[in-house]
Design a protein around this motif. Structure first.
Motif, PDB file in Angstrom:
ATOM      1  N   SER A   1      49.901 -22.670  -6.055  1.00  0.00           N
ATOM      2  CA  SER A   1      49.114 -22.075  -4.969  1.00  0.00           C
ATOM      3  C   SER A   1      47.731 -21.697  -5.462  1.00  0.00           C
ATOM      4  O   SER A   1      47.538 -21.265  -6.599  1.00  0.00           O
ATOM      5  CB  SER A   1      49.828 -20.836  -4.413  1.00  0.00           C
ATOM      6  N   GLY A   2      46.762 -21.855  -4.593  1.00  0.00           N
ATOM      7  CA  GLY A   2      45.384 -21.536  -4.959  1.00  0.00           C
ATOM      8  C   GLY A   2      45.073 -20.066  -4.755  1.00  0.00           C
ATOM      9  O   GLY A   2      45.960 -19.229  -4.562  1.00  0.00           O
ATOM     10  N   SER A   3      43.778 -19.757  -4.783  1.00  0.00           N
ATOM     11  CA  SER A   3      43.350 -18.362  -4.643  1.00  0.00           C
ATOM     12  C   SER A   3      43.656 -17.789  -3.270  1.00  0.00           C
ATOM     13  O   SER A   3      43.731 -16.583  -3.097  1.00  0.00           O
ATOM     14  CB  SER A   3      41.840 -18.254  -4.913  1.00  0.00           C
ATOM     15  N   GLY A   4      43.856 -18.670  -2.286  1.00  0.00           N
ATOM     16  CA  GLY A   4      44.160 -18.190  -0.944  1.00  0.00           C
ATOM     17  C   GLY A   4      45.596 -17.753  -0.770  1.00  0.00           C
ATOM     18  O   GLY A   4      45.965 -17.197   0.260  1.00  0.00           O
ATOM     19  N   GLY A   5      46.427 -18.004  -1.781  1.00  0.00           N
ATOM     20  CA  GLY A   5      47.826 -17.600  -1.705  1.00  0.00           C
ATOM     21  C   GLY A   5      48.708 -18.717  -1.178  1.00  0.00           C
ATOM     22  O   GLY A   5      48.252 -19.673  -0.536  1.00  0.00           O
ATOM     23  N   ALA A   6      50.001 -18.612  -1.442  1.00  0.00           N
ATOM     24  CA  ALA A   6      50.975 -19.606  -0.994  1.00  0.00           C
ATOM     25  C   ALA A   6      51.244 -19.450   0.496  1.00  0.00           C
ATOM     26  O   ALA A   6      51.203 -18.346   1.041  1.00  0.00           O
ATOM     27  CB  ALA A   6      52.273 -19.449  -1.784  1.00  0.00           C
ATOM     28  N   SER A   7      51.530 -20.552   1.158  1.00  0.00           N
ATOM     29  CA  SER A   7      51.884 -20.495   2.574  1.00  0.00           C
ATOM     30  C   SER A   7      53.176 -19.710   2.755  1.00  0.00           C
ATOM     31  O   SER A   7      54.113 -19.839   1.963  1.00  0.00           O
ATOM     32  CB  SER A   7      52.059 -21.905   3.127  1.00  0.00           C
ATOM     33  N   VAL A  33      49.042 -15.901  10.695  1.00  0.00           N
ATOM     34  CA  VAL A  33      49.360 -16.928  11.693  1.00  0.00           C
ATOM     35  C   VAL A  33      48.393 -16.719  12.855  1.00  0.00           C
ATOM     36  O   VAL A  33      48.551 -15.772  13.636  1.00  0.00           O
ATOM     37  CB  VAL A  33      50.818 -16.826  12.176  1.00  0.00           C
ATOM     38  N   GLY A  34      47.400 -17.572  12.935  1.00  0.00           N
ATOM     39  CA  GLY A  34      46.366 -17.362  13.938  1.00  0.00           C
ATOM     40  C   GLY A  34      45.548 -16.131  13.594  1.00  0.00           C
ATOM     41  O   GLY A  34      44.910 -16.067  12.546  1.00  0.00           O
ATOM     42  N   THR A  35      45.605 -15.152  14.481  1.00  0.00           N
ATOM     43  CA  THR A  35      44.919 -13.888  14.215  1.00  0.00           C
ATOM     44  C   THR A  35      45.891 -12.781  13.825  1.00  0.00           C
ATOM     45  O   THR A  35      45.488 -11.636  13.651  1.00  0.00           O
ATOM     46  CB  THR A  35      44.135 -13.445  15.468  1.00  0.00           C
ATOM     47  N   PHE A  36      47.170 -13.128  13.677  1.00  0.00           N
ATOM     48  CA  PHE A  36      48.208 -12.133  13.390  1.00  0.00           C
ATOM     49  C   PHE A  36      48.643 -12.238  11.942  1.00  0.00           C
ATOM     50  O   PHE A  36      48.904 -13.335  11.432  1.00  0.00           O
ATOM     51  CB  PHE A  36      49.401 -12.350  14.312  1.00  0.00           C
ATOM     52  N   SER A  37      48.727 -11.112  11.264  1.00  0.00           N
ATOM     53  CA  SER A  37      49.229 -11.056   9.899  1.00  0.00           C
ATOM     54  C   SER A  37      50.669 -10.544   9.921  1.00  0.00           C
ATOM     55  O   SER A  37      50.937  -9.428  10.381  1.00  0.00           O
ATOM     56  CB  SER A  37      48.357 -10.133   9.043  1.00  0.00           C
ATOM     57  N   ILE A  38      51.599 -11.364   9.442  1.00  0.00           N
ATOM     58  CA  ILE A  38      53.019 -10.998   9.458  1.00  0.00           C
ATOM     59  C   ILE A  38      53.252  -9.825   8.504  1.00  0.00           C
ATOM     60  O   ILE A  38      52.904  -9.903   7.320  1.00  0.00           O
ATOM     61  CB  ILE A  38      53.891 -12.189   9.022  1.00  0.00           C
ATOM     62  N   PRO A  39      53.829  -8.713   8.970  1.00  0.00           N
ATOM     63  CA  PRO A  39      54.115  -7.592   8.064  1.00  0.00           C
ATOM     64  C   PRO A  39      55.043  -8.027   6.928  1.00  0.00           C
ATOM     65  O   PRO A  39      55.969  -8.816   7.132  1.00  0.00           O
ATOM     66  CB  PRO A  39      54.792  -6.556   8.975  1.00  0.00           C
TER      67      PRO A  39
END
Length: 438
Positions: free
Chosen positions: A328-334, A262-268
């Motif tokens: 979902s594509g290679s980028g992963g599911a939302s 989310v933005g520059t933050f990766s949710i643990p």
């Protein structure tokens, strides 16, 4: 004596939180902190084994499944010990103390397997003895009794919500031992609450000769009840084979198959495990109000039908996840799809799990309350073991097929529960009459 228990049965029915007896609040808070410690450790368990102890995924999944299974197998022996010799209160105190020691032992890597065994043994005394006291807070036929298990379930999930945020964050960001230590502190707090609040709990009946208790519960009706509970247990075992993946393989998919940025933050990853208990807390009051309105107009659903509906809703949640994983594509599911999954799954969970626990307590033969509740946890044991076995398929098939398999398991459980609806409804009515005569 001036405590509530000594004041007579009417004192136990004073209204408090959610219009329930005060004793329910004590049991609620005690269970909340026990669950905080259990789920706090469990949140870290697979991560700890694969990243710190360097176990293979298959081995970690089997250890996870075996541990959770044993944590729900030991209550069978613990329930018998509580009913026949220790009593429910003493069993809770001893069990909580042993579990606290086990959680603190988890902070020391060489004691890993010993710590797991210690927690499982303490849980054997604690787990059946605490919720089996809920039924004793109510007179036979009290309409609040069925909903009390949903209120109690909120307590479980408050602890489950806090556990990943506190223990998971400490373990994932600052060190595994901090997370495991926090779990031990939570268990100790739960023990203190129970000790201080015992005056609001029902007095335990004097112990009888075990042979006499067996004689009281013999007969055709008791045999029929045990057979019905066995049928429910088989259905719940199948259901939990799917449901328990939220703590087993789902975190593995969340780690690599979900876009958590989310933005520059990766949710643990561990934060997502707090969604389920948070949603339980939010949804339960609304669901209880809905059920209360149905009961007031004579349209309350039988317990078995509620449970079957819950299993079908959970199946729908896993089908949703299967579709998301496939598209979902290679980028992963939302990560928003993962939130949607937890919303649907939690809604179904509220229909089946607290209802099942309440049904087992309601059908308990005389003087076998803890033993009967323990048999509910036997289904959790077998379901956890099944979940560990099912989890080994994660490395062999792709995520869409795996999540579809979980949906099939939940549907099978729903069919079994629906078939048991009529005899279970009759048995519950007969049990209420029997309790009213005692």
């Amino acid at each position: 004596m001036s405590d509530v228990t000594a004041a007579g049965p009417d004192a136990l029915h004073e209204k408090a939180w959610f219009g329930q007896p005060r004793g329910l609040t004590i049991l609620f808070l005690t269970q909340m902190w026990e669950i905080f410690s259990y789920y706090g450790m469990r949140t870290l368990l697979v991560y700890y084994m694969t990243k710190q102890l360097l176990f293979a995924q298959e081995k970690s999944s089997l250890i996870y499944g075996t541990y959770t299974a044993m944590a729900y197998f030991t209550p069978i022996l613990g329930g018998v010990i509580a009913d026949r010799w220790l009593g429910k209160r003493r069993a809770v105190v001893i069990g909580a103390s042993v579990m606290a020691v086990g959680h603190f032992m988890m902070a020391f890597e060489p004691l890993f397997f010993v710590a797991l065994a210690t927690i499982a043994l303490g849980n054997g005394l604690f787990l059946p003895s605490l919720p089996s006291q809920i039924n004793d807070l109510y007179r036979p036929g009290d309409a609040r009794r069925g909903r009390a298990y949903n209120v109690y379930y909120v307590g479980i999930n408050v602890g489950g919500f806090l556990a990943p945020l506190v223990c998971g964050t400490l373990g994932e960001l600052y060190g595994w031992h901090y997370g495991f230590g926090a779990a031990g502190v939570g268990m100790f707090i739960g023990l203190l609450i129970y000790l201080v609040g015992q005056r609001y709990l029902p007095a335990e009946p004097a112990k009888k000769n075990p042979a006499a208790s067996i004689g009281e519960t013999s007969g055709h009706r008791t045999s029929r009840v045990w057979l019905l509970l066995l049928g429910v247990g088989i259905a719940v075992t199948i259901f939990r084979g799917a449901y328990e993946q939220i703590g087993n393989t789902l975190p593995l998919w969340t780690d690599v198959g979900v876009d958590r940025v989310v933005g520059t933050f990766s949710i643990p990853m561990t934060w997502f495990l707090s969604l389920n208990p948070l949603l339980v807390i939010a949804m339960t009051p609304l669901l209880l109000a809905h059920w209360r309105r149905r009961a007031d107009t004579g349209r309350d659903l039988p317990p078995a039908r509620k449970m079957a509906m819950g299993a079908l809703i959970v199946a729908a949640a896993y089908l949703l996840l299967a579709g998301v994983a496939a598209l979902s594509g290679s980028g992963g599911a939302s990560w928003l799809w993962l939130v949607a999954f937890f919303v649907v799954l939690t809604f179904g969970e509220l229909y089946i799990l607290p209802t099942g626990l309440g049904l087992f307590a309601r059908l308990a033969p005389p003087r076998l309350g803890a033993t009967t509740v323990a048999s509910w946890f036997l289904a959790v044991f077998s379901g956890s073991l099944l979940a560990g076995i099912v989890g080994t398929l994660w490395s062999r098939i792709d995520p869409p097929a795996f999540f579809s398999l979980l949906a099939v398991l939940a549907v099978l459980a729903a069919v079994g529960l629906r078939l048991l609806e009529r005899p279970l409804t009759a048995a519950a009515a007969a049990s209420d009459i029997t309790q009213g005569e005692r």
